[in-house]
Every structure is written in C-alpha cells, then in structure tokens.
Design a protein around this motif. Structure first.
Motif, PDB file in Angstrom:
ATOM      1  N   ASP A  10       0.828  -1.221   0.000  1.00 13.15           N
ATOM      2  CA  ASP A  10       0.000   0.000   0.000  1.00 13.15           C
ATOM      3  C   ASP A  10       0.857   1.264   0.000  1.00 13.15           C
ATOM      4  O   ASP A  10       0.395   2.325  -0.422  1.00 13.15           O
ATOM      5  N   LEU A  11       2.117   1.153   0.434  1.00 11.46           N
ATOM      6  CA  LEU A  11       2.987   2.340   0.438  1.00 11.46           C
ATOM      7  C   LEU A  11       3.335   2.791  -0.971  1.00 11.46           C
ATOM      8  O   LEU A  11       3.807   3.901  -1.176  1.00 11.46           O
ATOM      9  N   SER A  13       1.510   3.707  -3.193  1.00 12.29           N
ATOM     10  CA  SER A  13       0.695   4.858  -3.610  1.00 12.29           C
ATOM     11  C   SER A  13       1.359   6.180  -3.215  1.00 12.29           C
ATOM     12  O   SER A  13       0.944   7.238  -3.671  1.00 12.29           O
ATOM     13  N   LEU A  14       2.395   6.126  -2.371  1.00 12.77           N
ATOM     14  CA  LEU A  14       3.004   7.360  -1.847  1.00 12.77           C
ATOM     15  C   LEU A  14       4.175   7.874  -2.680  1.00 12.77           C
ATOM     16  O   LEU A  14       4.638   8.988  -2.487  1.00 12.77           O
ATOM     17  N   THR A  15       4.675   7.035  -3.587  1.00 13.86           N
ATOM     18  CA  THR A  15       5.884   7.433  -4.327  1.00 13.86           C
ATOM     19  C   THR A  15       5.992   6.654  -5.638  1.00 13.86           C
ATOM     20  O   THR A  15       5.490   5.528  -5.734  1.00 13.86           O
ATOM     21  N   ARG A  16       6.662   7.277  -6.612  1.00 11.86           N
ATOM     22  CA  ARG A  16       6.966   6.571  -7.852  1.00 11.86           C
ATOM     23  C   ARG A  16       8.189   5.675  -7.692  1.00 11.86           C
ATOM     24  O   ARG A  16       8.546   4.927  -8.587  1.00 11.86           O
ATOM     25  N   ALA A  17       8.901   5.796  -6.561  1.00 19.25           N
ATOM     26  CA  ALA A  17      10.080   4.958  -6.332  1.00 19.25           C
ATOM     27  C   ALA A  17       9.666   3.485  -6.338  1.00 19.25           C
ATOM     28  O   ALA A  17       8.532   3.140  -6.015  1.00 19.25           O
ATOM     29  N   ILE A  19       9.366   0.615  -4.669  1.00 13.28           N
ATOM     30  CA  ILE A  19       9.381   0.011  -3.334  1.00 13.28           C
ATOM     31  C   ILE A  19       8.412  -1.162  -3.286  1.00 13.28           C
ATOM     32  O   ILE A  19       7.557  -1.324  -4.171  1.00 13.28           O
TER      33      ILE A  19
ATOM     34  N   ASN B 165      15.200   9.211  -2.227  1.00 10.67           N
ATOM     35  CA  ASN B 165      14.857  10.466  -2.897  1.00 10.67           C
ATOM     36  C   ASN B 165      13.453  10.465  -3.483  1.00 10.67           C
ATOM     37  O   ASN B 165      12.901   9.425  -3.829  1.00 10.67           O
ATOM     38  N   HIS B 166      12.902  11.693  -3.599  1.00 15.97           N
ATOM     39  CA  HIS B 166      11.566  11.855  -4.171  1.00 15.97           C
ATOM     40  C   HIS B 166      11.584  13.117  -5.045  1.00 15.97           C
ATOM     41  O   HIS B 166      12.188  14.122  -4.656  1.00 15.97           O
ATOM     42  N   PRO B 167      10.916  13.075  -6.227  1.00 13.09           N
ATOM     43  CA  PRO B 167      11.024  14.206  -7.164  1.00 13.09           C
ATOM     44  C   PRO B 167      10.564  15.541  -6.588  1.00 13.09           C
ATOM     45  O   PRO B 167      11.019  16.597  -7.044  1.00 13.09           O
ATOM     46  N   ALA B 172       5.859  12.044   2.844  1.00 11.59           N
ATOM     47  CA  ALA B 172       5.299  10.691   2.917  1.00 11.59           C
ATOM     48  C   ALA B 172       5.988   9.769   1.914  1.00 11.59           C
ATOM     49  O   ALA B 172       6.239   8.587   2.204  1.00 11.59           O
ATOM     50  N   GLY B 173       6.304  10.302   0.741  1.00 10.47           N
ATOM     51  CA  GLY B 173       7.004   9.499  -0.263  1.00 10.47           C
ATOM     52  C   GLY B 173       8.395   9.116   0.202  1.00 10.47           C
ATOM     53  O   GLY B 173       8.848   7.977   0.022  1.00 10.47           O
ATOM     54  N   ALA B 176       8.145   6.448   2.920  1.00 12.82           N
ATOM     55  CA  ALA B 176       7.845   5.119   2.363  1.00 12.82           C
ATOM     56  C   ALA B 176       9.130   4.443   1.885  1.00 12.82           C
ATOM     57  O   ALA B 176       9.352   3.255   2.134  1.00 12.82           O
ATOM     58  N   SER B 177       9.993   5.216   1.216  1.00 14.15           N
ATOM     59  CA  SER B 177      11.252   4.630   0.722  1.00 14.15           C
ATOM     60  C   SER B 177      12.211   4.309   1.867  1.00 14.15           C
ATOM     61  O   SER B 177      12.937   3.313   1.816  1.00 14.15           O
ATOM     62  N   ALA B 458       5.168   5.135   8.036  1.00 10.60           N
ATOM     63  CA  ALA B 458       4.940   5.530   6.645  1.00 10.60           C
ATOM     64  C   ALA B 458       3.590   5.133   6.074  1.00 10.60           C
ATOM     65  O   ALA B 458       3.414   5.167   4.873  1.00 10.60           O
ATOM     66  N   SER B 459       2.630   4.739   6.924  1.00 11.07           N
ATOM     67  CA  SER B 459       1.383   4.267   6.327  1.00 11.07           C
ATOM     68  C   SER B 459       0.628   5.437   5.711  1.00 11.07           C
ATOM     69  O   SER B 459       0.750   6.575   6.165  1.00 11.07           O
ATOM     70  N   PRO B 460      -0.159   5.164   4.655  1.00 13.96           N
ATOM     71  CA  PRO B 460      -0.960   6.231   4.058  1.00 13.96           C
ATOM     72  C   PRO B 460      -1.861   6.899   5.099  1.00 13.96           C
ATOM     73  O   PRO B 460      -2.117   8.094   5.037  1.00 13.96           O
ATOM     74  N   ARG B 463      -0.059   9.503   6.910  1.00 14.91           N
ATOM     75  CA  ARG B 463       0.090  10.694   6.085  1.00 14.91           C
ATOM     76  C   ARG B 463      -1.128  11.601   6.245  1.00 14.91           C
ATOM     77  O   ARG B 463      -1.004  12.810   6.377  1.00 14.91           O
TER      78      ARG B 463
END
Lengths: 250, 467
Positions: A10-11, A13-17, A19, B165-167, B172-173, B176-177, B458-460, B463
């Motif tokens: 489900d994570l 949805s938070l990033t394009r990375a 994961i 990294n995040h763009p 939150a992104g 998650a990473s 990091a859960s949605p 966020r």
C-alpha cells in the motif's frame, strides 16, 4: 518456489520509487527484473534514436510552421555525439553555409530551434506542438521569428551559432532531455538572450520535463513566452531572470 | 632532451613534464580524451607508464602538478605532508611503491601509518600502474574505521547508504522509501536524502523528519540531507538537528569555487556540526561526494588528468575527518566515463586511492542512460568492490533514483553482496535489525507481518494524520 510479496504494497501509492517489489530469497522477483529491463531498454532506444526530419516537417507543417531549415552539428554520429559534447555545440560547414543563405535580412527577434538532444523521440513527439504554441504566443507579442531550424546531433549551446547567424536577439531551442527510466521522452527548452558562441549555461533559462506526465505543452509555452519577453525587455537571461509571474502586477 | 622519455617497440615517446606523463599513463577515459590529455596510442600509454614507474616519489613534493601559489588544495597537500609517515617509502619510485604495497608484509597498520605521508599525486600515480586486481588487493588491506552513531569500516562489514529520494521532496514518499530500505536491512552508513530543492525551509523540514524517525525507532545510524554546505549552515543556525554535513568537493581550488565552496567554508560547517554534539560513538560529522570529471566539467583541471584531480579531492576530504566519502563514479556521464569498462576501472581506482589516503571510502556504483553500461556492468563492479572491502554502497529503491534520474545499486544489490561475500551490517545496526525482527541470525531477511512496527512510520493513514 515463487517470490514472496512484501506486506507493505500500500505504500506504493506514496511514491513513484520502486518500493515493496517483493523478493525471491533476497533478490528481485522475475517480473520486477523484466519490468526494470523494459524501462532501461526504452531509455536506451531513446538515446540512440534518430530524428526523422521528413516527419518533423510534416508535423510542423500541419501546425503552420516550417518546413525546417535542416542543420547538423559537427558530431557526425551518435557515438561521437555522446563522447564529444563540444562538437554537438558547433555547426558543420555545410549547415553554416545553408544558414547564411537563409538568414532574414535585418535579422529577427527570436530564433526557434528543434534538436534531437539525448532523446530524438522527445523532440519528434512534443517539439512540433510546443514550437507552434510558442510561436503563436511570441507573434501575439509582436515578435518576429526566424525560420525554424532542425538540428541533428544537437547540444543546447548550438542555439548560439544558429541564433547569431540568423541575426536573432534571442534563441529558444527545444530538445530531448537525458532519458530517465520512467521518462524516455521528455523535452527541454532553453532560452538565451544575444545568442553567440561563448554564452555560458548560467546565461540560459531552462524549462524542463515537458511531456504528457510532466509539464504540459501549453504551460511550457506560456512560461517560455513570458521569459522571452522579459529577457528582451530587461536585457538579461539566465540565473538573473526567474519566473516571477504572479509576483508582479497584471 | 626531455627527462621523461621511453621507447616502446621502435618508437621513442617523450613527454613534456610530469603532468603530461601522468595524463598519458592513465587508463583510457573519454573525459581525458575530451580534455585533449589522453595518450594518442596504446603504445604511448605504455611508454608513459614505463616513465612513471621510474619517477621517484619525492619528485611529487618538488614539482606540484597544480601551482602552489594559486591553488589552496596544492597548499593543503604540501603544507600538510607528514614527512615522518612518508619515511618508509621516501627512497622509492612509483613502480617500487606498487611492489611495496603488494608485499605480504605490508598490512593494515603499516598502510594506516603511511596514509598521511602519501600525497594524492603519489597515490594517483601508483594506481595508474596497478591493474584491477591490484586495486582490489591493496584496497582490501587498508582499514579505515569511522564513527558517529555506529561503527563503519570494520573488517567483514558492508554498510549501505539509504537514498530515499523523491522528485518533489514529499515527506510521505520519502518515509515510504526509508521504511522499505530499513526493512531490507539498509541504512547503516546513513539515511541520506538528495533534496529536489535547496531551500532552507525544505532542507530543515527534511532534517527534522529524518531525525524524528531515527529517534522514534532508536535506529543506530545517522541522517543527512545532502544540501549545499551553505544551506546546512543556515539550517543549523535555525537549530535543526543536523547529524552530518554534506558537500560535493573537487580537486582544485577553481573547481571547488564552481561548487561554491572553499576550505575555510568547509571548516566552518564542520565546526558548526561538531558543536551540536549529536554523535554518540564518535565525531566524524562530514559526508563528501566526489567524482572523476568534475574538474574538467568546471573547466578547472589545469591540464591534469581526471583520475589525478579526483585523488586531489581526497586531500580536501581527509582534512575534515569525514564519516563517509564516496565517488559517484558513473553519474557524471559518458563524456567522462564512456562505458561499463571505464566506469568499472574508475570505481576501483577511486576506492583504492581513497583508502590509501586514509578515507572511509564507499562507491556509488551507478550509470546514466546515455552511458554504454547496464546492470551486468554494475554487478561486476559491485562484486569487485565487495572483494576490495568497500566501506559502503548506495541503496536506492529498485536501483532507480526517481529524483536524480540515474541507476544506482538497490537494497537487493547490497543484500546480494552481503550473501555472496559473507559481509555483515555495521555491528550496532545489525543488532537493531535483529531486535526489530528484520534479519535472522544467518542475516537472512525474515518474513514480515503486515503490522510490523516500522510500517507505522509511513502508512498512508499516518500521512492523512500529519496533514
């Protein structure tokens, strides 16, 4: 034995990375490895693709532009182009002659260029629409455009000799950006005031990531037209010229 | 007659000066070709190496490749040279130094004692005479241990920089990473974000976010937001909890000026970070990145080849006792390192050179999409670096950095390396991973439950709550 999914999908949805890909032992599952390979293949093919000038002219013509003035840098092929950025910034002799013959008497306000850059597909796919949208906005501001130049094996700074030869007060080049894994066809646009060889990157303004999933064509054209107008009015481009739309009065 | 000449086959090759010998002796690199410094033929390269092998090490103290008067890095190198440490090798030539380094008797304590006596140019020179296996063997003998909240560089250990990294720097992104990486056993070198924007407010926000995460789960590691050093100074002045100060550095004063840094500025930033006293085990508070080609890119190479410029950057690094240093070897592009072969060579060179000079070297094993390289090339370099005892590598989700637009190593890649070479995480971090139920006693990843504690970070839903 098959791969084990990660219980935190489900994570995603938070990033394009990339994961929560799951694992086989501690390694990448087959489907994810193939998906990565496909993205890399698209980026690789984008780097090595050639600009189709007939198609470019047809697409420009359909939007009331062109046919393009066909030019080439001093990099004879893709392999040389990648190793020698300096050659991609200079015009070959035949192009320089063609340009001299085509230069409008009395010059022009803005030279508009399309180049393959590091992704011919980006130029092929997005440059005609951006060129047309930008040309319409520049003309609406009363600016005179030179002939659209199409440059093969082009780096950003090739706008300097082209703009200079056309007697342009400013030059805008639209060219393919270095492909990312998720973005093989992203277009960049660079503006320079007073184009001539020797201009530095600090004297250019950049609008990047022009593609359907990124910066839309219309928005990029609005920003480029504003930057061009301001550059000509204020007499500067580059780091000293920021996007201040919205900060200024109407 | 040039004092630098050699005959290969029936052709005599003469070189103008030591700088030209160094450049012509370098392994083939597109960047040296672009700069017009590379050997014109394979035979000329070998001739230059033959000449270099006979050059006495002391010549590098007498003939600076970049002028002492105009370059603060040269002054740092020569003024800081430790003659006592140099004594064991001061009679040697470059060729003899290679053999001294390879000797059985030359062990970790001897190499550590020698490091302050070697100048970057000496290290760069001997590396030019070493083949890849020499670079692995000699680097493996070097031991460089650093500490902040854990212990890095111990034998049999491999740490990982978690690079979430995040763009758009979305918190939150990024979270998650980070969680994904921790659950794959990564993050002991540092949890280090490259911010998309260098604004003070943005960097401060990310700094606070990472510090809270490290504190909340009591993770024995350090965090870093890889902003420009001037931004880090402003963020520290605002009271933000900065563990490590990051900066990209290069090997000449002019190239560092293009990066917007100088030695006094780096010293000021280090002092500010030390004053925060956030390290529990040690006070190595700096994190540096370097990479072959940066001096040429800034038109500040003084006719010195890119591998030697890179070695000189390590002199800047070691002045500030860093926790971490890594070359970003394949990041700068094919105009400097054209393909997998050149990237592999440069990665092994940079690692060995840095270790010889006493630095805690990691490597960003990486490539861009316009380089002639792919995952297979990276696997070979990664494996060779593991054998060479690399201190840490990068951990990027799925090897795909969605902000910087290049491919580095993934959480799977470091786990692979730990498996095939029997390498363990930093000891404090290994204990934490086991306590958290992430790794078992054999360092295998445990099957994790949906409700693992770390996922709360990091859960949605978390966020939504944060908004």
């Amino acid at each position: 034995m098959t791969a084990r999914p990660d219980p935190w999908a489900d994570l995603r949805s938070l990033t394009r990375a990339r994961i929560a890909l799951g694992r086989a032992g501690g390694s990448l599952p087959t489907a994810e490895w193939l998906g990565f390979s496909a993205a890399h293949a698209a980026a690789r093919d984008a780097v090595w693709a050639e600009l189709d000038l007939d198609r470019l002219d047809a697409d420009l013509g359909a939007r009331g532009l062109g046919p393009s003035l066909r030019l080439a840098s001093q990099a004879p092929d893709r392999a040389t182009y990648l190793r020698r950025p300096d050659l991609g910034r200079r015009l070959d002799a035949a192009s320089a002659a063609r340009l001299a013959a085509a230069a409008p008497a009395g010059g022009c306000d803005v030279a508009l260029l399309v180049g393959d850059g590091l992704s011919a597909g980006a130029a092929q796919g997005h440059a005609p629409a951006l060129a047309a949208a930008l040309a319409a906005r520049l003309r609406a501001r009363g600016l005179a455009l030179g002939p659209v130049a199409a440059v093969r094996q082009a780096r950003v700074a090739v706008q300097d000799p082209v703009g200079q030869a056309l007697g342009a007060r400013a030059a805008v080049v639209l060219l393919g950006e270095r492909p990312g894994l998720g973005a093989p066809e992203s277009l960049g646009a660079y503006l320079v005031l007073g184009p001539r060889p020797g201009r530095t990157d600090a004297e250019r303004n950049c609008v990047s990531n022009v593609r359907p999933e990124g910066m839309p064509v219309e928005g990029a054209a609005d920003l480029l037209a504003w930057l061009t107008g301001e550059a000509l009015w204020r007499g500067l481009s580059g780091v000293g010229l920021k996007d201040e739309r919205g900060l200024l009065g109407p | 007659m040039s004092r630098y000449a050699a005959t290969v086959g029936r052709t005599r090759f003469a070189f103008r000066d030591l700088r030209e010998v160094m450049a012509r002796a370098s392994a083939p690199k597109s960047g040296d070709e672009l700069a017009g410094l590379a050997a014109g033929s394979a035979r000329e390269r070998v001739a230059a190496r033959a000449v270099l092998a006979d050059v006495p090490l002391v010549r590098f103290l007498e003939e600076p490749l970049v002028p002492y008067e105009t370059d603060e890095v040269t002054r740092l190198i020569l003024d800081g040279h430790d003659a006592a440490a140099f004594a064991p090798v001061k009679e040697l030539t470059v060729g003899a130094l290679r053999e001294w380094l390879l000797a059985y008797e030359t062990d970790a304590p001897l190499l550590a004692a020698l490091a302050p006596g070697l100048t970057p140019e000496m290290a760069a020179a001997v590396v030019k005479l070493m083949r890849n296996q020499d670079l692995v063997l000699v680097a493996r003998k070097c031991r460089v241990v650093t500490r902040f909240r854990n212990t890095l560089g111990l034998p049999g250990r491999l740490a990982v920089r978690l690079q979430p990294n995040h763009p758009t720097d979305d918190p939150a992104g990024i979270a998650a990473s980070v969680v994904d990486g921790l659950l794959y056993g990564c993050g002991d070198a540092v949890i280090g974000v490259n911010p998309a924007t260098d604004s003070v407010a943005g960097v401060e926000g990310l700094t606070r976010q990472l510090a809270e995460l490290v504190e909340r789960f009591r993770i024995p590691t350090q965090a870093c937001v890889l902003s420009h050093v001037t931004t880090a100074l402003q963020v520290m002045a605002r009271g933000a909890p900065v563990d490590l100060v990051f900066q990209s550095v290069a090997g000449t004063e002019a190239a560092n000026r293009a990066f917007g840094v100088s030695l006094p500025l780096l010293a000021e930033a280090r002092d500010a970070a030390l004053a925060l006293r956030r390290g529990s085990l040690g006070d190595n508070v700096m994190y540096f990145e370097t990479g072959q080609g940066s001096a040429l890119s800034a038109e500040a190479h003084h006719g010195v080849d890119q591998q030697t410029c890179e070695a000189r950057a390590y002199a800047v690094c070691r002045r500030f006792a860093p926790l971490l240093v890594n070359s970003v070897v394949g990041f700068i592009g094919p105009e400097y390192l054209y393909d997998g072969k050149q990237i592999t060579r440069a990665g092994l060179e940079d690692h060995c050179t840095g270790k010889l000079l006493g630095l805690p070297m990691g490597v960003d094993v990486c490539y861009t999409n316009h380089a002639e390289a792919d995952q297979d090339d990276m696997d070979v370099l990664l494996t060779a670096l593991g054998a060479a005892g690399v201190s840490y590598v990068m951990g990027v989700p799925g090897a795909d950095d969605v902000m910087l637009g290049y491919q580095s190593t993934s959480f799977y890649d470091s786990h692979y390396l730990r498996q095939v070479l029997g390498l363990r995480p930093a000891p404090e971090f290994e204990a934490w991973l086991q306590e958290m139920g992430i790794l078992d006693e054999d360092l295998r990843l445990r099957p994790l439950a949906r409700g693992h504690r770390l996922l709360e970070a990091a859960s949605p839903r978390a966020r939504e709550g944060a908004r």
